[in-house]
Design a protein around this motif. Structure first.
Motif, PDB file in Angstrom:
ATOM      1  N   ILE A 203     -12.622   1.959   0.668  1.00 34.09           N
ATOM      2  CA  ILE A 203     -12.795   0.708   1.397  1.00 34.09           C
ATOM      3  C   ILE A 203     -12.011   0.736   2.708  1.00 34.09           C
ATOM      4  O   ILE A 203     -12.478   0.240   3.744  1.00 34.09           O
ATOM      5  CB  ILE A 203     -12.347  -0.474   0.527  1.00 34.09           C
ATOM      6  N   MET A 204     -10.809   1.317   2.694  1.00 37.56           N
ATOM      7  CA  MET A 204     -10.033   1.420   3.922  1.00 37.56           C
ATOM      8  C   MET A 204     -10.733   2.314   4.942  1.00 37.56           C
ATOM      9  O   MET A 204     -10.736   2.023   6.143  1.00 37.56           O
ATOM     10  CB  MET A 204      -8.635   1.954   3.600  1.00 37.56           C
TER      11      MET A 204
ATOM     12  N   TRP B 183     -17.733  -3.937  -4.162  1.00 29.32           N
ATOM     13  CA  TRP B 183     -16.888  -2.824  -4.606  1.00 29.32           C
ATOM     14  C   TRP B 183     -15.605  -3.327  -5.258  1.00 29.32           C
ATOM     15  O   TRP B 183     -15.129  -2.762  -6.246  1.00 29.32           O
ATOM     16  CB  TRP B 183     -16.568  -1.929  -3.415  1.00 29.32           C
ATOM     17  N   ASN B 184     -15.037  -4.390  -4.721  1.00 23.99           N
ATOM     18  CA  ASN B 184     -13.766  -4.910  -5.224  1.00 23.99           C
ATOM     19  C   ASN B 184     -13.925  -5.906  -6.364  1.00 23.99           C
ATOM     20  O   ASN B 184     -12.913  -6.343  -6.926  1.00 23.99           O
ATOM     21  CB  ASN B 184     -12.991  -5.587  -4.084  1.00 23.99           C
TER      22      ASN B 184
ATOM     23  N   ALA C 273      -5.572   3.010  -8.512  1.00 27.04           N
ATOM     24  CA  ALA C 273      -5.645   1.988  -7.472  1.00 27.04           C
ATOM     25  C   ALA C 273      -5.837   2.610  -6.099  1.00 27.04           C
ATOM     26  O   ALA C 273      -6.556   2.067  -5.253  1.00 27.04           O
ATOM     27  CB  ALA C 273      -4.375   1.134  -7.498  1.00 27.04           C
ATOM     28  N   VAL C 274      -5.208   3.759  -5.856  1.00 25.96           N
ATOM     29  CA  VAL C 274      -5.414   4.467  -4.592  1.00 25.96           C
ATOM     30  C   VAL C 274      -6.860   4.923  -4.464  1.00 25.96           C
ATOM     31  O   VAL C 274      -7.482   4.828  -3.394  1.00 25.96           O
ATOM     32  CB  VAL C 274      -4.443   5.659  -4.480  1.00 25.96           C
TER      33      VAL C 274
ATOM     34  N   PRO D  28     -12.772  -1.065 -10.576  1.00 23.19           N
ATOM     35  CA  PRO D  28     -11.744  -2.067 -10.880  1.00 23.19           C
ATOM     36  C   PRO D  28     -11.548  -2.298 -12.373  1.00 23.19           C
ATOM     37  O   PRO D  28     -10.435  -2.558 -12.822  1.00 23.19           O
ATOM     38  CB  PRO D  28     -12.270  -3.331 -10.179  1.00 23.19           C
TER      39      PRO D  28
ATOM     40  N   LEU E  53       0.832  -1.210   0.000  1.00 23.05           N
ATOM     41  CA  LEU E  53       0.000   0.000   0.000  1.00 23.05           C
ATOM     42  C   LEU E  53       0.868   1.262   0.000  1.00 23.05           C
ATOM     43  O   LEU E  53       0.567   2.236  -0.695  1.00 23.05           O
ATOM     44  CB  LEU E  53      -0.925  -0.010   1.219  1.00 23.05           C
TER      45      LEU E  53
ATOM     46  N   VAL F  80      -9.442   3.512  -5.730  1.00 24.48           N
ATOM     47  CA  VAL F  80     -10.257   2.337  -5.439  1.00 24.48           C
ATOM     48  C   VAL F  80     -10.099   1.897  -3.990  1.00 24.48           C
ATOM     49  O   VAL F  80     -11.070   1.495  -3.327  1.00 24.48           O
ATOM     50  CB  VAL F  80      -9.877   1.187  -6.390  1.00 24.48           C
ATOM     51  N   THR F  81      -8.889   1.986  -3.454  1.00 25.33           N
ATOM     52  CA  THR F  81      -8.582   1.413  -2.147  1.00 25.33           C
ATOM     53  C   THR F  81      -9.012   2.306  -0.995  1.00 25.33           C
ATOM     54  O   THR F  81      -9.487   1.804   0.036  1.00 25.33           O
ATOM     55  CB  THR F  81      -7.077   1.120  -2.050  1.00 25.33           C
ATOM     56  N   VAL F  82      -8.851   3.613  -1.126  1.00 23.07           N
ATOM     57  CA  VAL F  82      -9.081   4.523  -0.005  1.00 23.07           C
ATOM     58  C   VAL F  82     -10.508   4.429   0.549  1.00 23.07           C
ATOM     59  O   VAL F  82     -10.695   4.348   1.772  1.00 23.07           O
ATOM     60  CB  VAL F  82      -8.723   5.970  -0.405  1.00 23.07           C
TER      61      VAL F  82
END
Length: 293
Positions: A271-272, A225-226, A264-265, A243, A48, A267-269
């Protein structure tokens, strides 16, 4: 004349109870635990961190090993993702599909889990487990053939239905364990007071199952989401999710690594953030079936 001697009772002072000394854990075990935890955290955090750092670099800096940590940061990659490629539309698509698939899965899965729990429908539970075990890629070809003949490929409906295939078994199994841990006497008492089975479920059992509902809903939303595989095959130009949209930066001749990492950030933020603020409900819901009873 006889004299009697009066003897006083001898009182013994109670001796302090000796407790067994606590065994100290060997120093080697403490060192091993610290090293294992550190390696585990680094294993999950390092990709990450590298992804975020790479999103602030140009493609030239990403390939330059001497600029791994020391470089001039830039926001051009995020401007390319959010400004020029209309990623807000892809964010809306992902949010819309994940939200509706989670809501519909809860509406169908929670009553099904309640019925399986209260009426011991073990065979139905096994069928749901088999649906959870079957790899989704084995269903893509028949799904595409059926939905293509129904002219549904490329719309939101087919994406929501495909994501429900993943969400429904998850919700059913989480809620079965939670309903099994809910006391049946509460429902029986409510039925004595005049409620039906459905009324006892809606007024008694369902409010007590809010932690389990939160856990199932949050995990279902995250998985939707993923999800990449279903959206890659069944989505259209206007219904791409995040995605799938990431592959816009991958071409036959080259890869725009900086924009790819920035996407990618993005997409990830979310969910985190969701996992960070809802971890209490996730943990309480997953452990409810093991601690209640």
């Amino acid at each position: 004349m006889t004299t009697t001697l009066q003897t006083r009772p001898v009182t013994e002072t109670p001796r302090p109870v000796r407790t067994a000394p606590r065994r100290r854990k060997p120093r080697a075990y403490k060192i091993f635990r610290v090293v294992a935890l550190t390696l585990t955290v680094l294993l999950f955090i390092a990709p990450l961190v590298w992804m975020f750092i790479s999103s602030l670099k140009t493609n030239v800096d990403i390939y330059d090993a001497s600029k791994t940590l020391f470089f001039t940061p830039t926001l051009d990659n995020y401007d390319n993702v959010l400004g020029r490629n209309n990623y807000f539309g892809f964010i809306f698509n992902s949010f819309w599909v994940a939200l509706l698939s989670t809501i519909f899965s809860l509406i169908i899965g929670v009553p099904a889990a309640y019925a399986m729990s209260r009426f011991t429908m073990h065979r139905s539970a096994i069928v749901v487990l088999m649906a959870r075990i079957i790899p989704g890629v084995s269903l893509l070809v028949p799904w595409y053939f059926i939905f293509a003949n129904m002219r549904m490929v490329g719309g939101f409906g087919v994406l929501i239905l495909s994501h429900m295939f993943v969400a429904l078994p998850l919700i059913v199994y989480i809620m079965i364990s939670y309903f099994d841990s809910t006391p049946l006497e509460l429902e029986e008492q409510a039925q004595v007071d005049g409620l039906t089975h459905i009324g006892a479920f809606l007024r008694i059992t369902l409010p007590l199952s809010v932690p389990g509902l939160a856990t199932a809903g949050i995990l279902s939303f995250i998985f939707s989401w993923n999800n990449f595989m279903f959206a890659l095959v069944l989505s259209g130009a206007n219904t791409k999710t995040l995605p799938v949209a990431i592959f816009n930066f991958v071409s036959y001749a080259s890869i725009d690594w900086g924009s790819l990492m920035a996407a990618a950030v993005v997409v990830t933020v979310p969910i985190m953030v969701i996992a960070l603020f809802t971890q209490k409900y996730i943990v309480s819901g997953l452990t409810a079936g093991a601690t209640k009873g």
